[in-house]
Design an enzyme around this catalytic site. Structure first.
Site, PDB file in Angstrom:
ATOM      1  N   GLU A 153      -1.660 -28.868 -20.588  1.00 41.54           N
ATOM      2  CA  GLU A 153      -0.501 -29.655 -20.192  1.00 41.54           C
ATOM      3  C   GLU A 153       0.763 -28.861 -20.487  1.00 41.54           C
ATOM      4  O   GLU A 153       1.855 -29.399 -20.500  1.00 41.54           O
ATOM      5  CB  GLU A 153      -0.512 -31.019 -20.872  1.00 41.54           C
ATOM      6  CG  GLU A 153      -0.579 -30.957 -22.376  1.00 41.54           C
ATOM      7  CD  GLU A 153       0.412 -31.916 -22.979  1.00 41.54           C
ATOM      8  OE1 GLU A 153       0.055 -33.062 -23.154  1.00 41.54           O
ATOM      9  OE2 GLU A 153       1.552 -31.506 -23.268  1.00 41.54           O
ATOM     10  N   HIS A 184     -11.542 -36.103 -30.302  1.00 37.26           N
ATOM     11  CA  HIS A 184     -10.177 -35.607 -30.123  1.00 37.26           C
ATOM     12  C   HIS A 184      -9.413 -35.925 -31.406  1.00 37.26           C
ATOM     13  O   HIS A 184      -9.599 -36.980 -32.006  1.00 37.26           O
ATOM     14  CB  HIS A 184      -9.515 -36.279 -28.915  1.00 37.26           C
ATOM     15  CG  HIS A 184      -8.075 -35.898 -28.767  1.00 37.26           C
ATOM     16  ND1 HIS A 184      -7.672 -34.587 -28.657  1.00 37.26           N
ATOM     17  CD2 HIS A 184      -6.933 -36.640 -28.751  1.00 37.26           C
ATOM     18  CE1 HIS A 184      -6.355 -34.546 -28.567  1.00 37.26           C
ATOM     19  NE2 HIS A 184      -5.875 -35.774 -28.620  1.00 37.26           N
ATOM     20  N   CYS A 222      -4.673 -34.143 -22.917  1.00 32.59           N
ATOM     21  CA  CYS A 222      -5.537 -33.319 -23.763  1.00 32.59           C
ATOM     22  C   CYS A 222      -6.984 -33.261 -23.268  1.00 32.59           C
ATOM     23  O   CYS A 222      -7.821 -32.635 -23.895  1.00 32.59           O
ATOM     24  CB  CYS A 222      -5.527 -33.844 -25.193  1.00 32.59           C
ATOM     25  SG  CYS A 222      -3.887 -33.857 -25.934  1.00 32.59           S
TER      26      CYS A 222
END
Ligand SMILES: [Zn+2]
Lengths: 137, 352
Positions: B83, B238, B115
């Site tokens: 990103e 994550h 992400c």
């Protein structure tokens, strides 16, 4: 360093700039960079082009405070004479190490980095610099 | 169970050596000194001035190819999940591919899903490999994450990347047994085009986004694949901070002992597309063959994927062929906020 701000030249030479393409002379068995059609040592044209492993050692280095336009943000800049595993030598910037921590013979590896950023809207030119080998902790 | 015949042939990661302490950020902006501890972030990795997603992705990819033992010409697709593209228009994947000597006969593109984009690239790679449209693919998850100075995001937004070579089952360091995906439109975090820093919708960041999507992806994997938490030796989620992965793991029935080996954000920050994959890479460098890993990346916007991955004997011969995550976590050059501001180009000035 050999970095001219010419998009066409950089594009044509991207194998040399990105991948350390070099010449090996089949006659005198020596290597040199940048690659040429004729051996810089014996003049033979019995040459082959190869790609470097990227591993080398620092032979000499100097710290540059009067950095040229386009490189001022990198000041102070460490420029080293690097001897590659394959035997050829080149001048290149050494990054990610403080000047006082560099020594002759230090092992380094070739890393792709930004060389020049052309203003706010132009191209970003990438090329090879050298960083200390990442050691086992 | 789905019929995946793909695995991770090689992996590589890169973490820049520069570190800023979370306590320095807290003190500069006048945060409660306890703030870094509350989200468990100690320090974060900062990219040098001449680094970006392309250079970080290139380095991780180089190490991934070394471990894979695959010739660059055998790579049939290069995907960069990020990103923080250096160019809004001009692929990062093509620069990385050419700089590695990957042949023009390939797919190459940058994927964006906060992400999680690199995880989507893993799923695309599985189908390319299974349909024999590519022998191997290269998946890169790399970012130089942005945060508005003084925003709470600044504690964690860091720089780093991971690359995976995805291929068939032969020579795989780890086999992808099964996977599941869970994606919705959820406005937890965004950045408009030309905006320098992202915004986050406070009410959405925790429960409706991170927790809801990861839990649904993992539960979907468990239901379809017939798994339960005890079938896994490790769980990697994550990791936007140090706390969330432990909390989501607890909700799913994983003790912290299975999560901590893959939890790297407290020491290097959140590397966004590299975040969960960095933890996964670290586990590949430590786990015994036969171990089963739950991998669950998440991306704002929002979506999560869950993978069941089993480590093979080949992992042992590949580990030492490139630097390890742990070596890069421990290699540090500390910088103060002023140097960080210069390196991340937060100083307003005329450029020469
Ligand atoms: Zn010669």
């Amino acid at each position: 360093m050999m970095f001219e701000r010419s998009p066409a030249k950089i594009w044509r030479n991207r194998d040399v700039l990105y991948r350390l393409k070099y010449s090996y002379c089949r006659d005198c068995k020596r290597s040199f960079y940048p690659p040429r059609g004729r051996c810089i040592y014996c003049g033979s044209s019995n040459i082959e082009h190869r790609y470097s492993s990227g591993r080398g050692v620092v032979k000499e280095f100097t710290v540059v405070y009067q950095t040229p336009v386009g490189f001022t943000d990198m000041s102070p800049m460490v420029i080293g004479l690097i001897e590659m595993e394959e035997g050829f030598r080149l001048l290149a910037q050494i990054v990610d190490v403080k000047p006082e921590e560099i020594s002759n013979g230090m092992k380094v590896e070739a890393v792709l980095r930004r060389m020049i950023v052309d203003g706010e809207t132009g191209l970003i030119y990438y090329g090879i610099k050298f960083a200390p080998l990442i050691e086992k902790s | 169970m789905t019929k995946i015949k793909a695995g991770v042939t090689g992996w590589g990661s890169y973490i820049p050596p520069y570190r800023i302490k979370a306590s320095d950020i807290a003190s500069l902006w006048g945060f409660d000194p306890y703030t870094p501890k509350a989200i468990w972030i100690e320090e974060k990795a900062v990219a040098a001035l001449d680094e970006d997603t392309i250079t970080i992705g290139w380095r991780a990819s180089k190490y991934a190819l070394q471990r894979a033992g695959v010739k660059p010409e055998e790579i049939g697709a290069v995907f960069v999940g990020t990103e923080s593209k250096p160019y809004s228009v001009k692929p990062s994947a093509t620069v990385i591919a050419d700089a590695l000597g990957i042949s023009p006969k390939k797919l190459a593109s940058d994927l964006e899903f906060a992400c999680r984009a690199a995880s989507e690239a893993i799923r695309i790679s599985i189908s390319l490999v299974n349909t024999e449209m590519a022998k191997y693919t290269l998946v890169v998850g790399a970012d130089t994450a942005q945060a508005s100075p003084g925003d709470v995001l600044e504690f964690t937004a860091s720089s780093g990347g991971v690359a995976l070579v995805i291929g068939g089952l032969d020579n795989a360091a780890a086999v992808i047994e099964d996977s599941y995906t869970y994606v919705t439109d959820t406005p937890d975090f965004w950045r408009r085009s030309l905006a320098p820093y992202p915004e986050h919708g406070e009410a959405f960041t925790g429960e409706p986004a991170y927790f809801n999507h990861i839990i649904n992806a993992v539960k979907g994997l468990f239901e379809e694949g017939g798994y339960k938490p005890n079938d896994f030796d490790y769980a990697v989620f994550h990791q936007p901070n140090g706390k969330f992965p432990l909390q989501v793991g607890a909700k799913l029935g994983f003790p912290k002992e299975k999560i901590l080996p893959g939890l790297v954000t407290p020491y290097i920050g959140n590397t966004y597309n590299g975040s969960a994959l960095m933890g996964f890479a670290k586990i590949l460098e430590e786990a015994k063959p036969g171990s089963r890993i739950l991998l669950a990346p998440f991306g704002s916007g929002a979506g999560s994927d869950a993978y069941a991955i089993v480590v093979t004997d080949h992992v042992l011969e590949k580990r030492d062929k490139a630097p390890k995550v742990v070596d890069m976590i421990n290699r540090k050059i500390y910088i103060d906020y002023a140097r960080y501001a210069k390196m991340r180009e937060k100083i307003l000035r005329y450029r020469r």
